[in-house]
Scaffold this motif. Sequence first.
Motif, PDB file in Angstrom:
ATOM      1  N   LYS A 122     -12.391   8.537  -8.445  1.00 51.07           N
ATOM      2  CA  LYS A 122     -13.389   7.605  -7.911  1.00 51.07           C
ATOM      3  C   LYS A 122     -12.720   6.308  -7.484  1.00 51.07           C
ATOM      4  O   LYS A 122     -12.998   5.751  -6.417  1.00 51.07           O
ATOM      5  CB  LYS A 122     -14.454   7.319  -8.972  1.00 51.07           C
ATOM      6  N   LEU A 123     -11.837   5.807  -8.333  1.00 52.48           N
ATOM      7  CA  LEU A 123     -11.107   4.577  -8.024  1.00 52.48           C
ATOM      8  C   LEU A 123     -10.279   4.747  -6.759  1.00 52.48           C
ATOM      9  O   LEU A 123     -10.280   3.887  -5.875  1.00 52.48           O
ATOM     10  CB  LEU A 123     -10.196   4.192  -9.185  1.00 52.48           C
ATOM     11  N   LEU A 124      -9.568   5.858  -6.671  1.00 48.73           N
ATOM     12  CA  LEU A 124      -8.735   6.117  -5.498  1.00 48.73           C
ATOM     13  C   LEU A 124      -9.561   6.160  -4.230  1.00 48.73           C
ATOM     14  O   LEU A 124      -9.148   5.656  -3.184  1.00 48.73           O
ATOM     15  CB  LEU A 124      -7.981   7.437  -5.665  1.00 48.73           C
ATOM     16  N   GLY A 125     -10.730   6.783  -4.307  1.00 45.72           N
ATOM     17  CA  GLY A 125     -11.598   6.876  -3.128  1.00 45.72           C
ATOM     18  C   GLY A 125     -11.993   5.512  -2.608  1.00 45.72           C
ATOM     19  O   GLY A 125     -11.984   5.265  -1.393  1.00 45.72           O
ATOM     20  N   SER A 126     -12.304   4.587  -3.521  1.00 48.86           N
ATOM     21  CA  SER A 126     -12.726   3.245  -3.092  1.00 48.86           C
ATOM     22  C   SER A 126     -11.576   2.490  -2.434  1.00 48.86           C
ATOM     23  O   SER A 126     -11.774   1.777  -1.447  1.00 48.86           O
ATOM     24  CB  SER A 126     -13.275   2.446  -4.286  1.00 48.86           C
ATOM     25  N   VAL A 127     -10.364   2.637  -2.960  1.00 48.03           N
ATOM     26  CA  VAL A 127      -9.215   1.942  -2.391  1.00 48.03           C
ATOM     27  C   VAL A 127      -8.783   2.584  -1.077  1.00 48.03           C
ATOM     28  O   VAL A 127      -8.413   1.892  -0.119  1.00 48.03           O
ATOM     29  CB  VAL A 127      -8.036   1.935  -3.390  1.00 48.03           C
TER      30      VAL A 127
END
Length: 371
Positions: A122-127
């Motif tokens: 999820k974090l990677l997707g936002s970045v």
Amino acid sequence: MIKIETKQLQEGAILAQPVITPLGQPLAPAGSAVTRQLINRMKLYRVEYAEIEGEEPAPQEEAPKPVKEAKTYAQESKTHSQKVAGSSEFRTFQIEYVQAIELMKQLYTAAIKDNKPIDSQKLLGSVADLFQSRNTIVEMFDMLYNMRTVADSVYAHSLNVALISRMIGRWLRFERHDLDILTLAGLMHDIGKLLIPSDILNKPGSLTDEEFAKIKQHPALGYEILKRQPDLDSRIKKAALMHHERCDGSGYPTGLTEDYIDNFAMIVAIADVYDAMTAARSYRSPLCPFEVISKFEEDGFQKYHTKYILVFLKQIASTYQSNRVILSDGRGCTIVMLNQNALSRPIVQFDDKSCLDLSTASRDLYIKAVL
């Protein structure tokens, strides 16, 4: 054959005649294509025009051009900042940036308080959304500069470090999996600061020795938090623990030297320092990229992995090739050529077309702002 002034040359045009300096030095042979580097060299050597292949267009009556008044540093920087902040691209970036911070808050709070797993995908997707939506590196840094008003300093700083670390990884030609791990390492490197009292973290004045000792605990605190995350790559955990270590042994918490510091931690360290120095502090204004490059050069690079720091600084400096800048004496000018042995002090051209090699100028004269 057409005679074109140097300032009006377009990349890709074919030279009909060789380009020769006023002193007889050849710069490019006939038949070669015009490049940005050639244009910059022509400006440096004061070559006023080039003859390129093609037919002269029919003459047209030109309306008189209005005289432009030179803008001050404040006017130029304000105009550029306003242009960025008023763009639809920035508004989109702003929304995605704040959403990424809110996601970090939720996931990190749950990990610290309830020992819940951090959803790294999820974090990677936002970045990834933030990173991929930018057309150029300059645009990315412009966006980050205009997000400096975000109050959540730990989260905003961590997001910036993640984006900058990912850039460095791309410049180093990392594979996608390693890029993702490096990005997560940047996102989580300061998670330990969330356990430091906010009155110490946000103190406007100088820290006492006792307060600074508490700040220096955050790498170990962050490592303890991430150690409880079994699915995280070990390099992410090591980056949290080691991002304040330095290759010469002058860092903390353990005073490790280069052979014992994780590679990803060394990259995150560079991004961490760069973002911190380009942010405003209570005791100073934000430093411009060339001032930061100068700081790294003054350290002699011994604190950072040679390959990583040189790639980073060369790419940052190259990013601003041909950019408008402001010198410490208030004059506006354009970067026309980099000095590879003094990246913070390139050759610049003023509005009257005169050039100055900052590497040979007084140390009191330097690039104060990039526009």
